[in-house]
Enzyme design. Structure first.
Site, PDB file in Angstrom:
ATOM      1  N   CYS A   6       1.072  -0.833  -0.098  1.00  0.00           N
ATOM      2  CA  CYS A   6       0.086   0.071  -0.245  1.00  0.00           C
ATOM      3  C   CYS A   6       0.820   1.304   0.662  1.00  0.00           C
ATOM      4  CB  CYS A   6      -0.799   0.426   1.167  1.00  0.00           C
ATOM      5  SG  CYS A   6      -2.418  -0.774   0.693  1.00  0.00           S
ATOM      6  N   HIS A  45      -7.046  -2.479  -0.995  1.00  0.00           N
ATOM      7  CA  HIS A  45      -5.624  -3.194  -0.612  1.00  0.00           C
ATOM      8  C   HIS A  45      -6.769  -4.423  -0.418  1.00  0.00           C
ATOM      9  CE1 HIS A  45      -3.242  -5.510   2.623  1.00  0.00           C
ATOM     10  NE2 HIS A  45      -4.095  -5.628   3.462  1.00  0.00           N
ATOM     11  N   ASN A  85       2.217 -16.076  -5.415  1.00  0.00           N
ATOM     12  CA  ASN A  85       1.847 -17.137  -4.083  1.00  0.00           C
ATOM     13  C   ASN A  85       0.426 -16.548  -3.478  1.00  0.00           C
ATOM     14  OD1 ASN A  85       3.951 -18.268  -5.009  1.00  0.00           O
ATOM     15  ND2 ASN A  85       5.209 -16.582  -4.325  1.00  0.00           N
ATOM     16  N   GLY A  91       3.734 -19.440   0.140  1.00  0.00           N
ATOM     17  CA  GLY A  91       5.395 -18.508   0.746  1.00  0.00           C
ATOM     18  C   GLY A  91       4.948 -17.369   0.536  1.00  0.00           C
ATOM     19  N   THR A  93       4.637 -13.685   1.267  1.00  0.00           N
ATOM     20  CA  THR A  93       4.699 -13.184   1.903  1.00  0.00           C
ATOM     21  C   THR A  93       4.847 -11.718   2.409  1.00  0.00           C
ATOM     22  OG1 THR A  93       7.290 -12.485   0.748  1.00  0.00           O
ATOM     23  CG2 THR A  93       7.455 -14.367   1.697  1.00  0.00           C
ATOM     24  N   HIS A  96      -0.287  -8.034   0.193  1.00  0.00           N
ATOM     25  CA  HIS A  96      -1.090  -7.608  -0.638  1.00  0.00           C
ATOM     26  C   HIS A  96      -0.642  -7.601  -1.801  1.00  0.00           C
ATOM     27  CE1 HIS A  96      -1.798  -2.803  -1.984  1.00  0.00           C
ATOM     28  NE2 HIS A  96      -2.291  -3.622  -3.217  1.00  0.00           N
ATOM     29  N   HIS A  98      -0.369  -9.060  -5.187  1.00  0.00           N
ATOM     30  CA  HIS A  98       0.536  -8.870  -6.786  1.00  0.00           C
ATOM     31  C   HIS A  98       1.141 -10.212  -7.071  1.00  0.00           C
ATOM     32  CE1 HIS A  98       3.121 -10.627  -2.493  1.00  0.00           C
ATOM     33  NE2 HIS A  98       3.975 -11.246  -3.750  1.00  0.00           N
ATOM     34  N   HIS A 100       3.559 -12.018  -9.183  1.00  0.00           N
ATOM     35  CA  HIS A 100       4.998 -11.710 -10.546  1.00  0.00           C
ATOM     36  C   HIS A 100       4.467 -11.537 -12.325  1.00  0.00           C
ATOM     37  CE1 HIS A 100       7.284 -12.453  -6.201  1.00  0.00           C
ATOM     38  NE2 HIS A 100       5.724 -13.118  -6.101  1.00  0.00           N
TER      39      HIS A 100
END
Ligand code: 5GP
Ligand code: ZN
Length: 112
Positions: A6, A45, A85, A91, A93, A96, A98, A100
Site C-alpha cells: 500500500c 488493499h 503465491n 510462501g 510473504t 497485499h 501481487h 510476479h
C-alpha cells in the site's frame, strides 16, 4: 494500515516503477529471480487471492490487461511467467495481492 505494498502504491515508499495508472502499479522486485522480475499490485488493499470478490475483481482483471502491454514493452516477446503465491503454504510473504512477472530467460522446469 501497515502494508508495505500500500505504501509503495501510494508513493510513501519509493520503488522502481514500470507502469502506473489509477488502478494498479507495476514495479521491479527488490530481489529479482529472473532478468525481468516485475510485481503488479492493485491500488486497493486486497490481501491475497482469497480476498478477491465480485466488488473488487475489476482491479484484478485490469491488471491482466496491463500485464501483456508491459511484457511487450520490456521485450518479453519470447514469453514470460506470471506467478501468484497465496497464503503460507505457497510462501506468500507480503499480504497485499501481487502478481510476479518473470522473464528474460528460459524459465526452467515448470511446477505444473
Ligand atoms: P511473495 O513471496 O509474497 O509472493 O512476494 C513478495 C515479493 O516482494 C518478493 O519477491 C520480494 O522480493 C518483494 N519485495 C518485498 N519487499 C519489497 C520492497 O520493499 N520493494 C520491492 N520492490 N519489492 C519487495
Ligand atoms: Zn496493502
Amino acid at each position: 494500515m501497515d502494508c508495505i505494498f500500500c505504501k509503495i502504491a501510494n508513493g510513501e515508499i519509493p520503488s522502481k516503477k514500470v507502469y502506473e495508472d489509477d488502478k494498479c502499479l507495476a514495479f521491479y522486485d527488490l530481489n529479482p529471480q529472473a532478468p525481468v522480475h516485475v510485481l503488479f499490485v492493485p491500488k486497493s488493499h486486497i490481501a491475497s487471492v482469497n480476498e478477491i470478490t465480485e466488488e473488487n475483481s475489476d482491479y484484478v482483471s485490469h491488471i491482466f490487461t496491463v500485464i501483456p502491454k508491459v511484457a511487450k514493452e520490456l521485450g518479453l516477446e519470447n514469453g514470460y511467467r506470471i506467478i501468484n503465491n497465496c497464503g503460507a503454504d505457497a510462501g506468500q510473504t507480503v499480504m497485499h495481492l501481487h502478481f510476479h512477472l518473470l522473464g528474460g530467460k528460459e524459465m526452467g522446469e515448470k511446477i505444473i
